[in-house]
Design a protein around this motif. Structure first.
Motif, PDB file in Angstrom:
ATOM      1  N   THR A  29       0.825  -1.201   0.000  1.00 55.06           N
ATOM      2  CA  THR A  29       0.000   0.000   0.000  1.00 55.06           C
ATOM      3  C   THR A  29       0.863   1.256   0.000  1.00 55.06           C
ATOM      4  O   THR A  29       0.334   2.358   0.088  1.00 55.06           O
ATOM      5  CB  THR A  29      -0.912   0.020   1.242  1.00 55.06           C
ATOM      6  N   SER A  35       0.826   5.266   4.617  1.00 57.09           N
ATOM      7  CA  SER A  35      -0.023   4.214   4.069  1.00 57.09           C
ATOM      8  C   SER A  35      -1.507   4.575   4.180  1.00 57.09           C
ATOM      9  O   SER A  35      -1.967   5.074   5.209  1.00 57.09           O
ATOM     10  CB  SER A  35       0.220   2.901   4.827  1.00 57.09           C
ATOM     11  N   PRO A  36      -2.278   4.332   3.148  1.00 59.79           N
ATOM     12  CA  PRO A  36      -3.730   4.556   3.229  1.00 59.79           C
ATOM     13  C   PRO A  36      -4.409   3.625   4.224  1.00 59.79           C
ATOM     14  O   PRO A  36      -5.573   3.830   4.572  1.00 59.79           O
ATOM     15  CB  PRO A  36      -4.210   4.301   1.797  1.00 59.79           C
ATOM     16  N   GLN A  41      -4.631   9.417   9.001  1.00 58.23           N
ATOM     17  CA  GLN A  41      -3.413   9.859   8.358  1.00 58.23           C
ATOM     18  C   GLN A  41      -2.644  10.822   9.251  1.00 58.23           C
ATOM     19  O   GLN A  41      -3.219  11.641   9.967  1.00 58.23           O
ATOM     20  CB  GLN A  41      -3.743  10.535   7.025  1.00 58.23           C
TER      21      GLN A  41
END
Length: 280
Positions: A29, A35-36, A41
């Motif tokens: 990812t 990383s999503p 986030q």
């Protein structure tokens, strides 16, 4: 199985310091820190139960970097590219952690044994701690001064049914009489306090808890390694098929390679917990 532990720490450690921002590697990812798959986030969300007991945590405050699991969590965070100010702690009850479904955290650290049954619903990292067996006695017991397994040969040993501890006691202590087997931990504790047994053998994390939360006048005699049976191995818990699992495994591998994990284990689970090694 995992129980909390309420042990007064003998050693002192510093609050978490900023870790290296070198990334542990990339999953499919993308970069670990961006990383999503992150729950939110820009931060790493870490879960544990409340209260959070020593020697795994300190003063029910996972964010202070003290205690084995708090220190491990911040070390993993650093390898993933998150400084202490980018770590957020959330509460997740132990029994809920490995239930199926979405998670409100990136990983959970809470003395959770990585078992095949639990792994059907969640991901586990590689192990960060393998629990030794340990011996608990009463501080007024004639065995309270024992420093070896041989010194327990004539002791009346108690163990819980269907556990590694039973065979460990037979193979390592070699008692002169068959260990007494109990259905529950409470039954073991009652037998110890009532004088039916002289010593209780179970995994070290459980002994931590019992000595300080359940057994009045309990004393951790020591710990010993047992290589047979099914050891208690703790892993970081993530949501099923999490995009961060590979990143977390890479972080733990780096901590093992550079010696950090061994150092944290010695600091918090050997010296601090006052559980010496019992030689044969």
């Amino acid at each position: 199985m995992s129980l909390g532990a309420a042990v007064v720490l003998a050693a002192s450690a510093c609050a978490p310091q900023p870790q290296s921002t070198a990334k542990a590697g990339a999953s499919d990812t993308g970069n670990c820190a961006t990383s999503p798959s992150l729950h939110q986030q820009g931060q790493l969300t870490i879960a544990t139960d409340s209260p959070a007991y020593a020697p795994w945590f300190d003063n029910n405050d996972p964010s202070d970097g003290k205690g084995f699991e708090s220190a491990v969590a911040y070390a993993v965070a650093g390898k993933l590219g998150f400084g202490p100010d980018k770590v957020k702690w959330v509460v997740e009850p132990f029994d809920n952690s490995y239930a199926p479904g979405p998670k409100n955290f990136d990983f959970d650290i809470n003395q959770i044994s990585a078992t095949p049954e639990r792994a059907k619903a969640v991901d586990f990292s590689t192990t960060y701690y393998t629990a030794n067996q340990a011996v608990l006695v009463l501080d007024k017991s004639k065995y309270a001064g024992a420093t070896s397994l041989a010194a327990l040969k004539d002791a009346r040993i108690g163990v819980q049914v269907a556990t590694t501890s039973y065979q460990a006691a037979l193979d390592e202590i070699k008692p002169s009489q068959q260990p007494s087997v109990f259905n529950t931990t409470d039954d073991e504790v009652n037998a110890l306090q009532n004088g039916q047994i002289d010593a209780l053998v179970t995994d070290l994390p459980t002994v931590f808890y019992l000595a300080n939360a359940q057994v009045q006048g309990g004393k951790i005699l020591g710990q010993f390694n047992y290589d047979h049976g099914t050891p208690e191995q703790f892993g970081l818990l993530l949501g099923k098929d999490s995009g961060l699992t590979a990143c977390v495994n890479q972080a733990l591998a780096a901590l093992k390679t550079d010696g950090t994990l061994d150092k944290l284990t010695t600091t918090w689970l050997s010296a601090s917990a006052n559980a010496p090694e019992l030689k044969p």
